[in-house]
Scaffold this motif. Sequence first.
Motif, mmCIF file in Angstrom:
data_model
loop_
_atom_site.group_PDB
_atom_site.id
_atom_site.type_symbol
_atom_site.label_atom_id
_atom_site.label_comp_id
_atom_site.label_asym_id
_atom_site.label_seq_id
_atom_site.Cartn_x
_atom_site.Cartn_y
_atom_site.Cartn_z
ATOM 1 N N SER A 59 -9.000 1.325 0.351
ATOM 2 C CA SER A 59 -8.604 -0.059 0.554
ATOM 3 C C SER A 59 -7.289 -0.381 -0.137
ATOM 4 O O SER A 59 -6.664 -1.402 0.167
ATOM 5 N N SER A 60 -6.851 0.468 -1.046
ATOM 6 C CA SER A 60 -5.553 0.260 -1.692
ATOM 7 C C SER A 60 -4.514 1.258 -1.180
ATOM 8 O O SER A 60 -3.460 1.432 -1.797
ATOM 9 N N ARG A 61 -4.819 1.898 -0.044
ATOM 10 C CA ARG A 61 -3.892 2.854 0.566
ATOM 11 C C ARG A 61 -3.954 2.698 2.091
ATOM 12 O O ARG A 61 -4.314 3.616 2.816
ATOM 13 N N VAL A 62 -3.606 1.501 2.576
ATOM 14 C CA VAL A 62 -3.816 1.226 3.999
ATOM 15 C C VAL A 62 -2.699 1.766 4.879
ATOM 16 O O VAL A 62 -2.880 1.881 6.097
ATOM 17 N N ASN A 63 -1.544 2.097 4.318
ATOM 18 C CA ASN A 63 -0.433 2.594 5.130
ATOM 19 C C ASN A 63 -0.662 4.061 5.460
ATOM 20 O O ASN A 63 -0.374 4.963 4.662
ATOM 21 N N ASP A 64 -1.186 4.296 6.645
ATOM 22 C CA ASP A 64 -1.634 5.620 7.051
ATOM 23 C C ASP A 64 -0.497 6.635 6.995
ATOM 24 O O ASP A 64 0.590 6.420 7.534
ATOM 25 N N GLY A 65 -0.777 7.773 6.339
ATOM 26 C CA GLY A 65 0.189 8.864 6.287
ATOM 27 C C GLY A 65 1.308 8.685 5.281
ATOM 28 O O GLY A 65 2.187 9.552 5.169
ATOM 29 N N LEU A 66 1.313 7.587 4.534
ATOM 30 C CA LEU A 66 2.361 7.322 3.556
ATOM 31 C C LEU A 66 1.778 7.335 2.152
ATOM 32 O O LEU A 66 0.567 7.270 1.955
ATOM 33 N N PHE A 67 2.674 7.391 1.162
ATOM 34 C CA PHE A 67 2.281 7.490 -0.235
ATOM 35 C C PHE A 67 2.188 6.111 -0.888
ATOM 36 O O PHE A 67 2.073 5.993 -2.097
ATOM 37 N N ASP A 68 2.268 5.057 -0.081
ATOM 38 C CA ASP A 68 2.347 3.699 -0.597
ATOM 39 C C ASP A 68 1.036 3.280 -1.272
ATOM 40 O O ASP A 68 -0.050 3.627 -0.819
ATOM 41 N N ILE A 69 1.180 2.484 -2.330
ATOM 42 C CA ILE A 69 0.038 1.790 -2.918
ATOM 43 C C ILE A 69 0.018 0.372 -2.357
ATOM 44 O O ILE A 69 1.039 -0.307 -2.350
ATOM 45 N N THR A 70 -1.131 -0.049 -1.880
ATOM 46 C CA THR A 70 -1.235 -1.383 -1.272
ATOM 47 C C THR A 70 -2.344 -2.186 -1.936
ATOM 48 O O THR A 70 -3.197 -2.772 -1.269
ATOM 49 N N GLU A 71 -2.319 -2.221 -3.256
ATOM 50 C CA GLU A 71 -3.288 -3.039 -3.994
ATOM 51 C C GLU A 71 -3.154 -4.511 -3.613
ATOM 52 O O GLU A 71 -2.098 -4.954 -3.177
ATOM 53 N N PHE A 72 -4.228 -5.240 -3.834
ATOM 54 C CA PHE A 72 -4.213 -6.689 -3.646
ATOM 55 C C PHE A 72 -5.050 -7.297 -4.764
ATOM 56 O O PHE A 72 -5.805 -6.578 -5.446
ATOM 57 N N PRO A 73 -4.907 -8.585 -5.041
ATOM 58 C CA PRO A 73 -5.499 -9.153 -6.254
ATOM 59 C C PRO A 73 -6.992 -8.887 -6.437
ATOM 60 O O PRO A 73 -7.417 -8.552 -7.542
#
Length: 464
Positions: free
Chosen positions: A4-18
Amino acid sequence: MGGSSRVNDGLFDITEFPFWSLLFGDLHPHVMGMVTLGVTMACALGFAVAGRAKDRPRMAMFAVSLGLVSGLVRMTHTWDLPVAFIVIAGATTVGTLHAHRRRLFGFHIFLGYLAIAAVAHQLLVGPYLAHSQTFDAGIGPSVATSQLGDVLTQFGLFIAVALAFVALWGWRQRDTNLTETILIGVTIWGAITVGIQAKNLPSTPVVVLGIALAVALCLIAFRELRRPQPAIAMAGVAALFALGVSVIIGVDLLTINNDIERLNTVFKFWYQAWHLLAIASAVALWMVFSAAWRFVGHVRPASHARAKVFVRRRAIAAAGAAVLATVFLASLAYPLAAPSARNNARFVATSPTLDGLAFLDIGAVYSSVDQTTTLGDDLPLIEFLRNAIEGTPTIVEAVGPLYSWSSRMSIHTGLPTVLGWDWHQIQQRTDFRADIEKRRSEVADFYRNSNTEEQSRFLRTYDV
């Protein structure tokens, strides 16, 4: 949970939310920054409202407040500073225009308020800046882009509310000729899109559609502020939506230097976008649902022709509200389901408590590839260090691999250690990488070396 904190498929991005951060007890600067950025927006709103009331002393007070709170933003979570400055500049512009719209030198007054904020800001952060360093600063073209589906996974609820907000505004202007506004919007959208392509920056669906939505929201804010009696709430919601969408677009165009691909750029700026869009959506949802409720409850016109139009419009309003309500209810799936999953992943179950050390005293065990540690064995030493040691002397602990049970004495006592998580230090202090790696090697040698003279030299060097 991690997905849920890595929603950008295939990328190394962190996508945390509050909610994710708070659920994990992740008290990093980006979480603390929610408070300082939120207070910045509150003070900015206060300045704009004071400007509409032409309350100049209160405007000066809020200018000082904006300078001080932006200083807190800078020292707490510097990633938030660009957005904070944009919010401050926008509010100062709006407030000054309404308080001094008949003054010849209104621009100079605007600069005066900014100067007040700047002086307050500098007085607060001066000592901090004198003792801090920045490494490899700057920005460059983004090394990757987000898929539209992934963006909607992260921000779909907010985008739906923003579109409903735009539709509501358009409905309220149904008796107004919007041709000129639409032409201006299309022209601005086209010019920005062409400019992006000319700079060889990506013009993905996220960027192109995002620009269109941001431009529409900016025009709504502009038109609302031009009214004889400016609608601060409507304009403010549109502006926050526009800024949030622009932040989402921005990380697809530019990346901060010294990032890991664009891991932290997405992480920090999408977190701000979540903050902006959530605040805007809270107000916009009330606006949309209250308008739909009032419309659905209207008495049906007596005229047959007008009644048919009324029924059709009421059906559209009801359907739109139902869709938005469905999206909102669907968004509750994570906050309802995640806590139990997170609780099941804890070392051990504890009774409700504010004691962050409670889990150590009830048989918790940490297992890694090569060892098993009974966490309770650490508790007597942790309690001794917390209760018997005065001040903040440096301690030394072995440096372990990433995401391991290392530096636990420093973590649970607050005492500084010779070296904690070495990778964070290397990432944040790139110019000192050699020194950090040397320090890690020396810590390892301290525990391996039986030469007491060398060990004493190490302790003196790092003032342990």
